[in-house]
Scaffold this motif. Structure first.
Motif, mmCIF file in Angstrom:
data_model
loop_
_atom_site.group_PDB
_atom_site.id
_atom_site.type_symbol
_atom_site.label_atom_id
_atom_site.label_comp_id
_atom_site.label_asym_id
_atom_site.label_seq_id
_atom_site.Cartn_x
_atom_site.Cartn_y
_atom_site.Cartn_z
ATOM 1 N N THR A 26 43.521 6.519 21.242
ATOM 2 C CA THR A 26 43.370 7.054 22.594
ATOM 3 C C THR A 26 42.524 6.152 23.480
ATOM 4 O OG1 THR A 26 43.490 9.272 21.643
ATOM 5 C CG2 THR A 26 42.731 9.096 23.911
ATOM 6 N N SER A 27 41.467 5.568 22.916
ATOM 7 C CA SER A 27 40.601 4.708 23.715
ATOM 8 C C SER A 27 41.350 3.481 24.222
ATOM 9 C CB SER A 27 39.386 4.270 22.891
ATOM 10 O OG SER A 27 39.807 3.592 21.712
ATOM 11 N N THR A 37 43.978 4.426 27.027
ATOM 12 C CA THR A 37 43.380 4.786 28.309
ATOM 13 C C THR A 37 43.204 3.578 29.216
ATOM 14 O OG1 THR A 37 42.228 6.660 27.307
ATOM 15 C CG2 THR A 37 41.407 5.868 29.423
#
Length: 343
Positions: free
Chosen positions: A284-285, A288
């Motif tokens: 997810t990081s 993003t």
């Protein structure tokens, strides 16, 4: 595309033309059929399939290298007249956008697939209870948004109302009396029951309500994807106009600005695809910040194509980004309305 790895035949398989020695034999000069045997390698067949569907050929690799790793260089070469070695901008955009929206549709469907054991939890809608004034999670097989009044669930939009000509309104409980595929006579009868005369807009709002009150998350996502694809395609000419206005003193043709815009959107799609894939992998990081790489890419591309100093380039990049963001917001609002009304 020339398939040099394919086995050549001495005569055309279609019209039996005999190829002459030391003469070109890639295509038949009589009927135009390509000269190769049918017993082809799998890779060769895949290459022909991609070429037939997307006009894919060896140019795509040199195009991708410049597009992704040398911001603005592909545009600069196109404008300088070096077009043969690279995939044309429109063809490139069609291919990349097709893959992006195909992937987006798959991810949207995958995230709402309850049959998948390891699917991530998603918010599939809500139920509004007027007794407690609260939102609760909606079970997957219920309508996307519903209202609960006194224990009786009505499939409707929260607070949805249709204003009528005599200052009265059709409320959720009135609209719940209509079937999903109500006829125009049933709609008019309901409107007249409120003492109003049916109008085009009142009929439209009722019909759109009936269309969307039981919409599933998958159906909503499908319409959103269709609307987004149309919106982004229509935004490109407007973005090119912004570029032309910003660099008007350079007296470049509009087509050059449009080519730059197309290449920029292609990179944006690639970054969004990487973001979707990394998000599916649980990174997810990474997912993003990946799409945010379009900002430094944009600055570097402007600098290379329009050949101005860093100060002017950064200033114009900021103004262009803000103007494009405004267009995107307005376009999204308009697209949402049109998506609901048309689709």
């Amino acid at each position: 595309m020339a398939h040099h790895a394919a086995h050549k035949q001495p005569a055309c398989a279609n019209c039996h033309y005999q190829f002459e020695p030391a003469r070109p034999d890639e295509f038949c000069p009589r009927c135009g059929q390509q000269n190769h045997a049918i017993d082809l390698r799998v890779g060769h067949v895949v290459e022909e399939f991609l070429e037939g569907v997307f006009h894919f050929d060896g140019k795509v690799f040199s195009t991708a290298r410049l597009l992704l790793f040398k911001p603005g260089e592909l545009t600069r070469r196109f404008l300088a007249g070096h077009r043969v070695p690279y995939v044309p901008p429109i063809r490139l955009y069609v291919f990349i956008s097709f893959v992006f929206f195909l992937l987006l549709g798959w991810v949207a469907g995958h995230s709402t697939d309850e049959g998948t054991a390891h699917a991530r939890p998603v918010r599939r809608g809500f139920v509004y209870n007027m007794n407690t004034d609260s939102l609760t999670a909606r079970p997957a097989k219920q309508p996307f948004f519903s209202i609960n009044i006194g224990g009786d669930s009505l499939d409707s939009g929260a607070g949805y109302r249709v204003p009528l000509s005599n200052d009265s309104v059709l409320r959720a409980r009135d609209l719940a009396r209509l079937p999903d595929h109500a006829s125009s006579r049933q709609v008019d009868s309901l409107i007249r029951s409120k003492g109003a005369t049916p109008t085009y807009f009142s009929r439209l709002r009722v019909s759109r309500y009936l269309r969307w009150r039981n919409a599933s998350p998958d159906e909503t996502a499908h319409v959103a994807i269709r609307t987004a694809s149309i919106l982004l395609f229509l935004l490109m000419p407007l973005a090119a106009l912004l570029l032309q206005a910003t660099y008007r003193r350079q007296r470049r043709y509009y087509l050059g600005h449009l080519i730059f815009t197309i290449h920029l959107h292609c990179v944006l799609f690639v970054l969004l695809m990487l973001g979707l894939l990394t998000d599916e992998l649980g990174l997810t990081s990474v997912s993003t910040w990946l799409p945010l790489l379009i900002l430094p890419y944009f600055v570097l591309a402007l600098r290379r194509v329009y050949e101005q100093g860093w100060g002017k380039t950064l200033l114009k990049a900021t103004l262009l980004a803000l103007a494009y963001l405004l267009l995107l917001v307005l376009g999204t609002l308009l697209g949402t309305v049109l998506g609901v009304v048309i689709f």
